[in-house]
Design a protein around this motif. Structure first.
Motif, PDB file in Angstrom:
ATOM      1  N   TYR A 185       2.374   3.085  -2.658  1.00  0.00           N
ATOM      2  CA  TYR A 185       1.243   3.154  -1.720  1.00  0.00           C
ATOM      3  C   TYR A 185       1.518   2.238  -0.521  1.00  0.00           C
ATOM      4  O   TYR A 185       2.339   1.318  -0.598  1.00  0.00           O
ATOM      5  CB  TYR A 185      -0.064   2.765  -2.429  1.00  0.00           C
ATOM      6  CG  TYR A 185      -0.028   1.430  -3.126  1.00  0.00           C
ATOM      7  CD1 TYR A 185      -0.099   0.233  -2.412  1.00  0.00           C
ATOM      8  CD2 TYR A 185       0.094   1.356  -4.516  1.00  0.00           C
ATOM      9  CE1 TYR A 185      -0.058  -0.996  -3.052  1.00  0.00           C
ATOM     10  CE2 TYR A 185       0.143   0.131  -5.174  1.00  0.00           C
ATOM     11  CZ  TYR A 185       0.064  -1.041  -4.428  1.00  0.00           C
ATOM     12  OH  TYR A 185       0.117  -2.249  -5.058  1.00  0.00           O
ATOM     13  N   ASP A 212      -7.844   0.642  -6.480  1.00  0.00           N
ATOM     14  CA  ASP A 212      -6.868   1.292  -7.369  1.00  0.00           C
ATOM     15  C   ASP A 212      -6.872   2.803  -7.159  1.00  0.00           C
ATOM     16  O   ASP A 212      -5.813   3.440  -7.098  1.00  0.00           O
ATOM     17  CB  ASP A 212      -7.174   0.990  -8.846  1.00  0.00           C
ATOM     18  CG  ASP A 212      -6.817  -0.447  -9.199  1.00  0.00           C
ATOM     19  OD1 ASP A 212      -6.131  -1.115  -8.398  1.00  0.00           O
ATOM     20  OD2 ASP A 212      -7.237  -0.906 -10.292  1.00  0.00           O
ATOM     21  N   ARG A 216      -3.769   5.079  -5.681  1.00  0.00           N
ATOM     22  CA  ARG A 216      -3.208   6.188  -6.465  1.00  0.00           C
ATOM     23  C   ARG A 216      -3.196   7.465  -5.620  1.00  0.00           C
ATOM     24  O   ARG A 216      -2.211   8.203  -5.597  1.00  0.00           O
ATOM     25  CB  ARG A 216      -4.063   6.379  -7.715  1.00  0.00           C
ATOM     26  CG  ARG A 216      -3.513   7.358  -8.686  1.00  0.00           C
ATOM     27  CD  ARG A 216      -2.349   6.744  -9.437  1.00  0.00           C
ATOM     28  NE  ARG A 216      -1.673   7.728 -10.253  1.00  0.00           N
ATOM     29  CZ  ARG A 216      -0.454   7.564 -10.750  1.00  0.00           C
ATOM     30  NH1 ARG A 216       0.237   6.471 -10.506  1.00  0.00           N
ATOM     31  NH2 ARG A 216       0.085   8.495 -11.484  1.00  0.00           N
ATOM     32  N   GLN A 219      -0.488   7.356  -3.108  1.00  0.00           N
ATOM     33  CA  GLN A 219       0.818   7.620  -3.726  1.00  0.00           C
ATOM     34  C   GLN A 219       1.045   9.120  -3.871  1.00  0.00           C
ATOM     35  O   GLN A 219       2.118   9.631  -3.537  1.00  0.00           O
ATOM     36  CB  GLN A 219       0.888   6.993  -5.130  1.00  0.00           C
ATOM     37  CG  GLN A 219       1.109   5.508  -5.150  1.00  0.00           C
ATOM     38  CD  GLN A 219       1.472   5.079  -6.557  1.00  0.00           C
ATOM     39  OE1 GLN A 219       0.589   4.978  -7.411  1.00  0.00           O
ATOM     40  NE2 GLN A 219       2.744   4.843  -6.813  1.00  0.00           N
TER      41      GLN A 219
END
Ligand code: ADE
Length: 239
Positions: A185, A212, A216, A219
């Motif tokens: 990330y 978080d 994610r 990513q």
């Protein structure tokens, strides 16, 4: 871990005295020995190459210096009783090096890298080396370098940083590209606003669950966009 490197250009590896790997060497975590293949020649010109049988362009590395060097460096009495060395020859004709390869090789006790030059190494050297240890031909990627040195540098760094104690904060090894099969990330630091570019609000929110989730999603988004080949097929087309 012990790593031996055989090369006709040992000074390529001077860079491995710097930074984290240099510290690991100083601390005795990594025993890295770079050797000049020409030390195992006996003629006045310290010859390591000759013309190819069957003709063709370029020169081929002679087997004799390799045999003598491997006898000295990779023979069983030189390595811990429990494990034969893994002997790696960087080659554009090898299996492709990935983070998985790095993780696997980081568990070995003794790696030997044989850096070829010219049109390559006499094929019998690979057969001979297989009597001494596990032989792996490994490519850095689908392009051609002038020799194995740069590929060995890249592999030694990728493997070396996975040896426990080399990277100070082991958590940083987990949160990086390729460790979980995705690209990492994006990261930001202060100031929160810089030249009309702002840090995403969520990172300033203090809401760790939201951070978080955002990381994610970033990513996945990046991986979909830049490296869809890394995603299982059902995820690469999902929105
Ligand atoms: N030697 C020359 N090209 C190479 C490559 N792509 N990977 C590893 N070793 C090489």
């Amino acid at each position: 871990m012990r790593i031996d490197v055989l090369s006709i250009f040992p000074s390529y590896f001077d860079g491995l005295t710097l930074s984290l790997l240099g510290k690991a060497r100083d601390a005795g975590i990594l025993d890295l020995r770079v050797r000049d293949l020409r030390d195992w020649t006996s003629d006045r010109h310290r010859t390591v190459d000759d013309t190819p049988y069957g003709g063709g362009a370029g020169m081929v590395m002679k087997p004799e210096p390799w045999g003598l060097a491997l006898d000295e460096i990779a023979r069983p009495s030189e390595t811990p009783a429990a494990e034969r060395p893994t002997i790696i020859f960087p080659s554009p004709a090898g299996e492709v090096f990935t983070q998985k390869t790095a993780r696997e090789l980081a568990t070995r006790e003794h790696l030997v890298f044989g850096c070829g030059r010219y049109e390559g190494i006499d094929e019998r050297v690979f057969d001979y080396a297989a009597d001494l240890g596990e032989v792996r031909l490994i490519s850095l990627g689908d392009y051609v370098l002038n020799g194995g040195e740069v590929a060995t540098m890249a592999m030694v760094e990728a493997i070396g940083r996975l040896i426990p104690g080399v990277v100070g904060n082991p958590e940083s090894l987990v949160e990086e590209s390729h460790e979980d099969g995705l690209l990492e990330y994006p990261s930001y630091t202060k100031p929160a606003s810089w030249r009309d570019h702002s840090v995403p609000d969520v990172l300033l929110s203090g809401n760790h669950a939201a951070i978080d989730a955002w990381r994610r999603e970033q990513q996945l988004e990046r991986t979909r966009r830049r490296r869809p080949d890394l995603l299982p097929t059902d995820q690469s087309s999902a929105s």
